[in-house]
Motif scaffolding. Structure first.
Motif, mmCIF file in Angstrom:
data_model
loop_
_atom_site.group_PDB
_atom_site.id
_atom_site.type_symbol
_atom_site.label_atom_id
_atom_site.label_comp_id
_atom_site.label_asym_id
_atom_site.label_seq_id
_atom_site.Cartn_x
_atom_site.Cartn_y
_atom_site.Cartn_z
ATOM 1 N N ASN A 3 0.832 -1.202 0.000
ATOM 2 C CA ASN A 3 0.000 0.000 0.000
ATOM 3 C C ASN A 3 0.865 1.251 0.000
ATOM 4 N N ALA A 4 1.960 1.240 0.763
ATOM 5 C CA ALA A 4 2.856 2.401 0.784
ATOM 6 C C ALA A 4 3.594 2.560 -0.544
ATOM 7 N N LEU A 5 4.081 1.460 -1.087
ATOM 8 C CA LEU A 5 4.852 1.531 -2.332
ATOM 9 C C LEU A 5 3.983 1.909 -3.522
ATOM 10 N N PHE A 6 2.826 1.282 -3.642
ATOM 11 C CA PHE A 6 1.982 1.492 -4.814
ATOM 12 C C PHE A 6 0.990 2.639 -4.650
ATOM 13 N N ALA A 7 1.000 3.318 -3.506
ATOM 14 C CA ALA A 7 0.045 4.401 -3.254
ATOM 15 C C ALA A 7 0.023 5.482 -4.332
ATOM 16 N N PRO A 8 1.192 5.914 -4.855
ATOM 17 C CA PRO A 8 1.132 6.937 -5.901
ATOM 18 C C PRO A 8 0.385 6.471 -7.151
ATOM 19 N N THR B 185 4.417 2.262 -17.721
ATOM 20 C CA THR B 185 3.173 2.518 -18.451
ATOM 21 C C THR B 185 2.603 3.892 -18.120
ATOM 22 N N GLN B 186 3.124 4.528 -17.078
ATOM 23 C CA GLN B 186 2.674 5.863 -16.687
ATOM 24 C C GLN B 186 3.848 6.823 -16.824
ATOM 25 N N PRO B 187 3.914 7.547 -17.919
ATOM 26 C CA PRO B 187 5.092 8.380 -18.186
ATOM 27 C C PRO B 187 5.291 9.515 -17.181
ATOM 28 N N GLN B 188 4.301 9.830 -16.364
ATOM 29 C CA GLN B 188 4.459 10.934 -15.421
ATOM 30 C C GLN B 188 5.032 10.498 -14.075
ATOM 31 N N HIS B 189 5.280 9.186 -13.878
ATOM 32 C CA HIS B 189 5.788 8.693 -12.598
ATOM 33 C C HIS B 189 7.085 7.904 -12.810
ATOM 34 N N GLY B 190 8.137 8.326 -12.110
ATOM 35 C CA GLY B 190 9.424 7.653 -12.214
ATOM 36 C C GLY B 190 9.668 6.710 -11.048
ATOM 37 N N PHE B 191 10.540 5.753 -11.245
ATOM 38 C CA PHE B 191 10.867 4.778 -10.208
ATOM 39 C C PHE B 191 12.334 4.388 -10.300
ATOM 40 N N PHE C 87 10.842 13.727 -13.698
ATOM 41 C CA PHE C 87 9.479 13.365 -13.300
ATOM 42 C C PHE C 87 8.936 14.282 -12.200
ATOM 43 N N ALA C 88 7.671 14.633 -12.321
ATOM 44 C CA ALA C 88 7.010 15.414 -11.273
ATOM 45 C C ALA C 88 6.660 14.531 -10.080
#
Length: 158
Positions: free
Chosen positions: A14-19, A66-72, A103-104
């Protein structure tokens, strides 16, 4: 089966995938089920299990692609013998922070930092605890200093 390992996994997921999921516990349960199908004896695995961490990091990286606005970026301090030294900690994190700069929204996952400072066969001493605390402070300060003010960086330690 005790609920403790599953509950710990769900809190971690839940913490990791929350964004990406918006703190949806139902989605965290589905992610846990998906990871469990790829790993044997999943109900006994804790979030600190290396196989669980690797599977979770791969899944999160795939979702972020798959979500270009989120980096990891996943930095494993225990990947080699140098992860506990400040020089290599800084070098590993700078690599990740440079990748996350455009990334924002981004997530930086730091794993095995405790193990890098004190292997399981050793015991914690005052010096090891101070070195570990210094590494945590270095990582937090470096992330704060090298991230744009307008960016939202999720820093997770496991």
């Amino acid at each position: 089966m005790t609920r403790s390992p599953q509950l710990r996994r769900l809190h971690f997921l839940n913490a990791l995938f929350a964004p990406l999921t918006g703190h949806d516990l139902y989605l965290a349960q589905q992610i846990d089920d998906a990871i469990a199908t790829t790993l044997g004896e999943a109900e006994q695995r804790t979030p600190s299990d290396p196989a669980f961490i690797a599977a979770t990091a791969r899944l999160f990286e795939k979702l972020c692609s798959t979500q270009p606005q989120h980096g990891f970026f996943h930095w494993d301090a225990g990947a080699d013998d140098t992860g506990a030294s400040p020089l290599f900690t800084r070098a590993g994190l700078m690599t990740g922070l440079k990748l996350l700069a455009p990334f924002a929204e981004s997530t930086l996952l730091v794993t095995n930092l405790r193990t890098a400072h004190c292997p399981p066969e050793r015991r914690w001493t005052g010096r090891r605890q101070r070195d570990y605390d210094d590494s945590l402070a270095l990582i937090r300060d470096l992330a704060a200093a090298r991230t744009r003010r307008s960016a939202n960086l999720n820093l997770l330690f496991l």
